[in-house]
Design a protein around this motif. Structure first.
Motif, mmCIF file in Angstrom:
data_model
loop_
_atom_site.group_PDB
_atom_site.id
_atom_site.type_symbol
_atom_site.label_atom_id
_atom_site.label_comp_id
_atom_site.label_asym_id
_atom_site.label_seq_id
_atom_site.Cartn_x
_atom_site.Cartn_y
_atom_site.Cartn_z
ATOM 1 N N UNK A 1 55.298 -14.907 -81.744
ATOM 2 C CA UNK A 1 55.012 -14.306 -83.041
ATOM 3 C C UNK A 1 54.406 -15.359 -83.967
ATOM 4 N N UNK A 2 53.485 -14.962 -84.832
ATOM 5 C CA UNK A 2 52.812 -15.929 -85.691
ATOM 6 C C UNK A 2 53.657 -16.388 -86.884
ATOM 7 N N UNK A 3 54.815 -15.765 -87.111
ATOM 8 C CA UNK A 3 55.642 -16.115 -88.252
ATOM 9 C C UNK A 3 57.056 -16.436 -87.795
ATOM 10 N N UNK A 4 57.786 -17.188 -88.636
ATOM 11 C CA UNK A 4 59.192 -17.432 -88.365
ATOM 12 C C UNK A 4 59.958 -16.127 -88.486
ATOM 13 N N UNK A 5 61.022 -16.001 -87.711
ATOM 14 C CA UNK A 5 61.890 -14.843 -87.826
ATOM 15 C C UNK A 5 62.894 -15.106 -88.941
ATOM 16 N N UNK A 6 63.111 -14.118 -89.777
ATOM 17 C CA UNK A 6 64.087 -14.211 -90.854
ATOM 18 C C UNK A 6 65.113 -13.115 -90.634
ATOM 19 N N UNK A 7 66.374 -13.508 -90.582
ATOM 20 C CA UNK A 7 67.451 -12.544 -90.375
ATOM 21 C C UNK A 7 68.225 -12.428 -91.676
ATOM 22 N N UNK A 8 68.382 -11.195 -92.143
ATOM 23 C CA UNK A 8 69.142 -10.928 -93.360
ATOM 24 C C UNK A 8 70.368 -10.133 -92.951
ATOM 25 N N UNK A 9 71.544 -10.672 -93.251
ATOM 26 C CA UNK A 9 72.781 -9.966 -92.932
ATOM 27 C C UNK A 9 73.326 -9.341 -94.205
ATOM 28 N N UNK A 10 73.708 -8.086 -94.111
ATOM 29 C CA UNK A 10 74.319 -7.396 -95.244
ATOM 30 C C UNK A 10 75.722 -6.965 -94.834
ATOM 31 N N UNK A 11 76.533 -6.588 -95.816
ATOM 32 C CA UNK A 11 77.924 -6.260 -95.520
ATOM 33 C C UNK A 11 78.145 -4.796 -95.191
ATOM 34 N N UNK A 12 77.193 -3.949 -95.435
ATOM 35 C CA UNK A 12 77.392 -2.538 -95.182
ATOM 36 C C UNK A 12 76.131 -1.768 -95.474
ATOM 37 N N UNK A 13 76.279 -0.467 -95.582
ATOM 38 C CA UNK A 13 75.126 0.382 -95.839
ATOM 39 C C UNK A 13 75.232 0.933 -97.245
ATOM 40 N N UNK A 14 74.375 0.446 -98.099
ATOM 41 C CA UNK A 14 74.287 0.908 -99.475
ATOM 42 C C UNK A 14 72.833 0.903 -99.881
ATOM 43 N N UNK A 15 72.574 0.998 -101.161
ATOM 44 C CA UNK A 15 71.190 1.046 -101.628
ATOM 45 C C UNK A 15 70.425 -0.220 -101.263
ATOM 46 N N UNK A 16 71.063 -1.396 -101.396
ATOM 47 C CA UNK A 16 70.336 -2.635 -101.099
ATOM 48 C C UNK A 16 69.963 -2.722 -99.627
ATOM 49 N N UNK A 17 70.831 -2.211 -98.742
ATOM 50 C CA UNK A 17 70.516 -2.230 -97.319
ATOM 51 C C UNK A 17 69.348 -1.310 -97.005
ATOM 52 N N UNK A 18 69.291 -0.187 -97.662
ATOM 53 C CA UNK A 18 68.183 0.739 -97.451
ATOM 54 C C UNK A 18 66.882 0.119 -97.966
ATOM 55 N N UNK A 19 66.960 -0.598 -99.092
ATOM 56 C CA UNK A 19 65.776 -1.288 -99.611
ATOM 57 C C UNK A 19 65.305 -2.351 -98.628
ATOM 58 N N UNK A 20 66.238 -3.105 -98.076
ATOM 59 C CA UNK A 20 65.878 -4.142 -97.101
ATOM 60 C C UNK A 20 65.256 -3.499 -95.870
ATOM 61 N N UNK A 21 65.821 -2.387 -95.414
ATOM 62 C CA UNK A 21 65.283 -1.703 -94.235
ATOM 63 C C UNK A 21 63.854 -1.261 -94.472
ATOM 64 N N UNK A 22 63.520 -0.912 -95.716
ATOM 65 C CA UNK A 22 62.159 -0.503 -96.023
ATOM 66 C C UNK A 22 61.174 -1.645 -95.933
ATOM 67 N N UNK A 23 61.658 -2.858 -96.087
ATOM 68 C CA UNK A 23 60.784 -4.032 -96.046
ATOM 69 C C UNK A 23 60.851 -4.778 -94.723
ATOM 70 N N UNK A 24 61.925 -4.573 -93.972
ATOM 71 C CA UNK A 24 62.126 -5.313 -92.725
ATOM 72 C C UNK A 24 61.265 -4.753 -91.607
ATOM 73 N N UNK A 25 60.902 -5.623 -90.681
ATOM 74 C CA UNK A 25 60.154 -5.192 -89.503
ATOM 75 C C UNK A 25 61.073 -4.587 -88.458
ATOM 76 N N UNK A 26 62.344 -4.979 -88.476
ATOM 77 C CA UNK A 26 63.333 -4.410 -87.551
ATOM 78 C C UNK A 26 64.680 -4.381 -88.260
ATOM 79 N N UNK A 27 65.369 -3.260 -88.147
ATOM 80 C CA UNK A 27 66.704 -3.132 -88.736
ATOM 81 C C UNK A 27 67.693 -2.877 -87.609
ATOM 82 N N UNK A 28 68.652 -3.781 -87.479
ATOM 83 C CA UNK A 28 69.671 -3.702 -86.444
ATOM 84 C C UNK A 28 70.991 -3.362 -87.124
ATOM 85 N N UNK A 29 71.614 -2.292 -86.694
ATOM 86 C CA UNK A 29 72.913 -1.892 -87.233
ATOM 87 C C UNK A 29 73.965 -2.220 -86.182
#
Length: 164
Positions: A1-29
């Motif tokens: 991949x041409x870019x570094x991988x960035x992993x964002x860990x959240x504590x649960x499913x709320x509005x911020x997690x949904x916002x992150x999912x909208x910007x993330x290339x992959x969302x792992x639950x």
């Protein structure tokens, strides 16, 4: 991949997690087998944001049936989200998880789900910007005045903001 991988860990499913999912290339639950009862009452958003489900601690009882249940749920939702079983403390299944993530990243990223999540976030930002100059206390005063003058109609009141 041409870019570094960035992993964002959240504590649960709320509005911020949904916002992150909208910007993330992959969302792992990541779930554990004991979440079987919770998943039935889980926010519907979880099924929509997950690109990949992980059943961690899959060496526990009921892990296989929980993974099968998740697979059935994703199939019923017409989703192709893989369900990966892991035991992170023993580093089992991590290669399968990495393969699933890379496979997802190498597929077409212009999926409708991501577009809908980004549209929802854009809507929220636009709404917040448009509402920034409106004060609830000022609204209350204006409504109180209109009621006292016997001229209050909620829909006419709201229209005054569209043209004001």
């Amino acid at each position: 991949l041409p870019f570094d991988l960035i992993i964002i860990e959240t504590v649960g499913v709320g509005q911020s997690e949904i916002e992150i999912a909208g910007l993330a290339d992959a969302t792992v639950v990541v779930l554990v087998p004991e979440a079987g009862d919770e998943i039935q009452t889980m926010k519907a958003g979880l099924m929509e944001i997950a690109d990949i489900f992980v059943v961690n601690k899959s060496d526990r009882p009921e892990a296989n049936s929980f993974a099968s249940y998740l697979k059935a749920m994703t199939h019923a939702a017409h989703r192709d989200a893989p369900v990966i079983s892991t035991v992170a403390s023993e580093k089992k299944g991590l290669q399968d998880l990495a393969s699933a993530i890379f496979q997802h990243l190498n597929t077409d990223t212009s999926n409708k789900r991501k577009v809908l999540l980004l549209a929802e976030r854009a809507y929220q930002l636009i709404r917040n910007r448009k509402m920034a100059s409106i004060s609830k206390s000022r609204l209350a005063k204006d409504i109180e005045k209109a009621i006292q003058e016997n001229q209050f109609n909620l829909y006419n009141f709201i229209q005054s903001f569209d043209h004001g």
